[in-house]
Design an enzyme around this catalytic site. Structure first.
Site, PDB file in Angstrom:
ATOM      1  N   SER A 293       7.800   4.594 -63.369  1.00 34.34           N
ATOM      2  CA  SER A 293       8.207   5.985 -63.237  1.00 34.34           C
ATOM      3  C   SER A 293       8.424   6.371 -61.781  1.00 34.34           C
ATOM      4  O   SER A 293       7.669   5.981 -60.895  1.00 34.34           O
ATOM      5  CB  SER A 293       7.152   6.882 -63.901  1.00 34.34           C
ATOM      6  OG  SER A 293       6.590   7.781 -62.981  1.00 34.34           O
ATOM      7  N   LYS A 294       9.495   7.148 -61.582  1.00 34.26           N
ATOM      8  CA  LYS A 294       9.858   7.568 -60.236  1.00 34.26           C
ATOM      9  C   LYS A 294       8.713   8.368 -59.603  1.00 34.26           C
ATOM     10  O   LYS A 294       8.431   8.251 -58.424  1.00 34.26           O
ATOM     11  CB  LYS A 294      11.125   8.419 -60.350  1.00 34.26           C
ATOM     12  CG  LYS A 294      11.652   8.928 -59.047  1.00 34.26           C
ATOM     13  CD  LYS A 294      12.999   9.608 -59.281  1.00 34.26           C
ATOM     14  CE  LYS A 294      13.467  10.287 -58.009  1.00 34.26           C
ATOM     15  NZ  LYS A 294      14.721  11.000 -58.185  1.00 34.26           N
ATOM     16  N   ARG A 295       8.082   9.174 -60.424  1.00 32.85           N
ATOM     17  CA  ARG A 295       7.035  10.057 -59.923  1.00 32.85           C
ATOM     18  C   ARG A 295       5.752   9.286 -59.606  1.00 32.85           C
ATOM     19  O   ARG A 295       5.130   9.489 -58.585  1.00 32.85           O
ATOM     20  CB  ARG A 295       6.771  11.133 -60.983  1.00 32.85           C
ATOM     21  CG  ARG A 295       6.048  12.349 -60.501  1.00 32.85           C
ATOM     22  CD  ARG A 295       6.130  13.460 -61.547  1.00 32.85           C
ATOM     23  NE  ARG A 295       5.883  12.967 -62.900  1.00 32.85           N
ATOM     24  CZ  ARG A 295       4.666  12.762 -63.417  1.00 32.85           C
ATOM     25  NH1 ARG A 295       3.600  13.014 -62.710  1.00 32.85           N
ATOM     26  NH2 ARG A 295       4.531  12.291 -64.653  1.00 32.85           N
ATOM     27  N   LYS A 296       5.394   8.363 -60.497  1.00 31.08           N
ATOM     28  CA  LYS A 296       4.084   7.709 -60.335  1.00 31.08           C
ATOM     29  C   LYS A 296       4.112   6.416 -59.530  1.00 31.08           C
ATOM     30  O   LYS A 296       3.093   5.990 -59.001  1.00 31.08           O
ATOM     31  CB  LYS A 296       3.506   7.366 -61.722  1.00 31.08           C
ATOM     32  CG  LYS A 296       3.180   8.569 -62.560  1.00 31.08           C
ATOM     33  CD  LYS A 296       2.339   8.134 -63.761  1.00 31.08           C
ATOM     34  CE  LYS A 296       2.661   8.956 -64.978  1.00 31.08           C
ATOM     35  NZ  LYS A 296       2.470   8.266 -66.232  1.00 31.08           N
ATOM     36  N   LEU A 300       8.995   1.680 -57.446  1.00 31.23           N
ATOM     37  CA  LEU A 300      10.261   1.720 -58.178  1.00 31.23           C
ATOM     38  C   LEU A 300      11.434   1.935 -57.212  1.00 31.23           C
ATOM     39  O   LEU A 300      12.561   1.535 -57.479  1.00 31.23           O
ATOM     40  CB  LEU A 300      10.227   2.838 -59.231  1.00 31.23           C
ATOM     41  CG  LEU A 300      11.472   2.962 -60.114  1.00 31.23           C
ATOM     42  CD1 LEU A 300      11.756   1.661 -60.854  1.00 31.23           C
ATOM     43  CD2 LEU A 300      11.318   4.101 -61.113  1.00 31.23           C
TER      44      LEU A 300
END
Ligand code: GLU
Length: 550
Positions: A293-296, A300
């Site tokens: 995930s981009k957020r976590k 990435l």
């Protein structure tokens, strides 16, 4: 109103025919069966590992069979585009060693099938849109956001599937007069696909997943947005046809829209490329696997690897291990062969998710640095520092030979050291070689006081012979240990601890701490040889003043 009349009304400025474009973009002259692949990233400012993962498959597929790999910038979504994103994208792909034969490039573009930025191909898409309209396969839809919301609400109330389709497609069959009236008023419209009635299935081959059977599309998806710019669905069909792309490698998130792509290809009478839907990149977590995930997950972002200073070869090598089962085994048998010699095979891409593991990348990085000639490692580190640690760059650049000698420590042996992983890690690992970054980090051995440490170092300074080879140097350390009350051999100390202050290991630990600030380091003799006599003596002498860490 005839379809042709509507088409002329909607696209009065389009005077080319699709057939004209068949001449402008003729079939490529490549050996039979040579794949043409493309990378179609969107310049959103976020380039992720998935882009590179797919790109590697594209690149191998094309280049291992005499084909061609092109870069097409998919910039049809102005809202998501950030300034400088295209340049950043091109730069990142070049950094990771992707070779494009054609397409968008830093200095403009290359090739006869361009322009290679979708935003510059509006006329072509509109020509295709006009052709579909003429065949009754596309129609203008004037629905406002408000009306679309109404439709959605009614669908929810009725328990119907959401979307613009069948009976819910309000403007599908607008009376011709109304279309005219709205157009005359200048009402904005999108161009929609007239989907066939619901039902049935499509079958499509997929080079990774085998034959796919999916429910046919019944959605009147948007082909052209109200600004005349196409959606991804339409743009890629037109581009992949006219760029004569044979294989479309893309993420599995596109699988659900494959049925509409298939319909559009068929409607235009074009041959569909071979789709290759790559699996999602997953990560193992306590609770099981999950999508990166981009957020976590900072890992990435491709930038992460540049910032941390991963060697592009390591990243490519690692991605290949998760891309093609069998690669790791091949690598074991061919430790020195370039990756390009591996027979890449689409069928060996798993379809159920590719597990990404940073630890594994680190292991591969160690091997890559272990095999890299030290001068190349030094150059790589210097370039990395210039980009990401500018405050340290001058230091690294000052003495190329010193940095190369540091990078060579323990790496000329048959069994080389594997302690270089990535720039940031290497920097902290070797920083002690530079006076500006040297600092005592670890405490003295428990049985050695600061005063005693200094006595030992003074003794060592007195006998230090920089010209001595490893054996005679170590013999000198043993003699120093003996005259200072330390056992020459650890086992003697173990037998009779009361007779000694400690053993030779304590003495070399003190020397190591004085020189490197750390209790663990590469071979001490080699460190001294690399540092040079002057620096060694300076460091040792400076230890008189150390406030040793506790
Ligand atoms: N522009 C699309 C994306 O960035 C490309 C998908 C494709 O390769 O067809 O996801």
């Amino acid at each position: 109103m005839e379809h042709a009349e509507l088409a002329a009304l909607l696209f009065p400025h389009i005077n080319k025919k699709l057939a004209d474009y068949e001449d402008i973009y003729p079939p490529r002259r490549l050996p039979a069966g040579a794949p043409v692949t493309r990378l179609g990233p969107s310049p959103t400012g976020f380039i992720h590992l998935g882009n590179l993962y797919g790109a590697l498959a594209d690149e191998r597929l094309a280049h291992q069979s005499g084909g061609l790999f092109l870069l097409r910038v998919e910039d049809t979504d102005e809202k998501r585009e950030t300034p400088g994103a295209v340049e950043a994208l091109i730069d990142a792909l070049a950094y990771f060693g992707l070779r494009f034969d054609e397409g968008a490039a830093a200095d403009g573009e290359r090739g006869n099938y361009g322009p290679y930025r979708q935003s510059r191909r509006a006329e072509l898409y509109q020509t295709a849109a006009r052709a579909l309209t003429e065949r009754g396969l596309a129609y203008p839809c004037f629905c406002s956001e408000e009306e679309l919301r109404e439709i959605r609400a009614a669908q929810t109330a009725a328990g119907a599937n959401p979307g613009y389709y069948g009976p819910w497609a309000r403007h599908r069959s607008l009376p011709p007069e109304e279309v005219k009236r709205r157009l005359e008023k200048g009402e904005p419209f999108v161009l929609r696909w007239r989907a066939p009635a619901a039902g049935g299935e499509i079958t499509a081959p997929d080079a990774i997943r085998g034959p796919l059977v999916l429910p046919a599309n019944d959605q009147d998806i948007v082909l052209l947005k109200s600004n005349g710019i196409p959606t991804y669905h339409f743009a890629h069909v037109v581009d992949d046809h006219f760029m004569r792309v044979t294989h479309v490698v893309r993420g599995e998130e596109w699988l659900p829209s494959l049925p509409v792509h298939t319909q559009i290809f068929a409607a235009l009478g074009w041959e569909q490329p071979v789709y290759c839907h790559t699996p999602l990149l997953l990560k193992m977590e306590a609770g099981g696997k999950r999508k990166l995930s981009k957020r976590k997950d900072p890992e990435l972002a491709l930038d992460f690897y540049r910032r941390e200073g991963y060697h592009p070869l390591a990243v490519r090598e690692y991605l290949m291990t998760i891309l093609n089962s069998g690669y790791e085994e091949w690598r074991l048998g061919h430790p020195d062969a370039p990756m390009e010699k591996f027979p890449f095979d689409l069928a060996k891409i798993g379809s159920s998710g590719a597990l990404f593991d940073l630890q594994k990348l680190n292991d591969i990085s160690k091997n890559v640095f272990a095999a890299l000639p030290p001068a190349e490692t030094a150059d790589f580190l210097r370039r990395w520092a210039e980009a990401w640690r500018p405050e340290t760059a001058a230091l690294w650049a000052a003495d190329r030979e010193y940095l190369t000698a540091i990078a060579a420590i323990g790496r000329r042996e048959a069994n080389p050291r594997k302690d270089f992983i990535y720039g940031a890690q290497i920097f902290s690992f070797i920083s002690f070689f530079f006076d500006e970054y040297f600092t005592p980090e670890d405490p003295l051995p428990a049985n050695v006081s600061a005063a005693e440490a200094w006595r030992l170092l003074e003794g060592y300074l007195a006998v230090y012979d920089h010209a001595a080879d490893r054996e005679s140097w170590f013999a000198g350390v043993k003699r120093l240990a003996a005259v200072s009350g330390y056992a020459e051999k650890p086992k003697d100390y173990k037998k009779q601890p009361e007779s000694y202050k400690g053993h030779v290991g304590d003495v070399s630990a003190v020397i190591r701490l004085a020189l490197s600030g750390r209790k663990n380091s590469p071979d001490l003799w080699e460190i001294q040889q690399v540092m040079g006599e002057e620096r060694v003596r300076r460091r040792l002498a400076a230890a008189a003043q150390y406030d040793w860490p506790l």
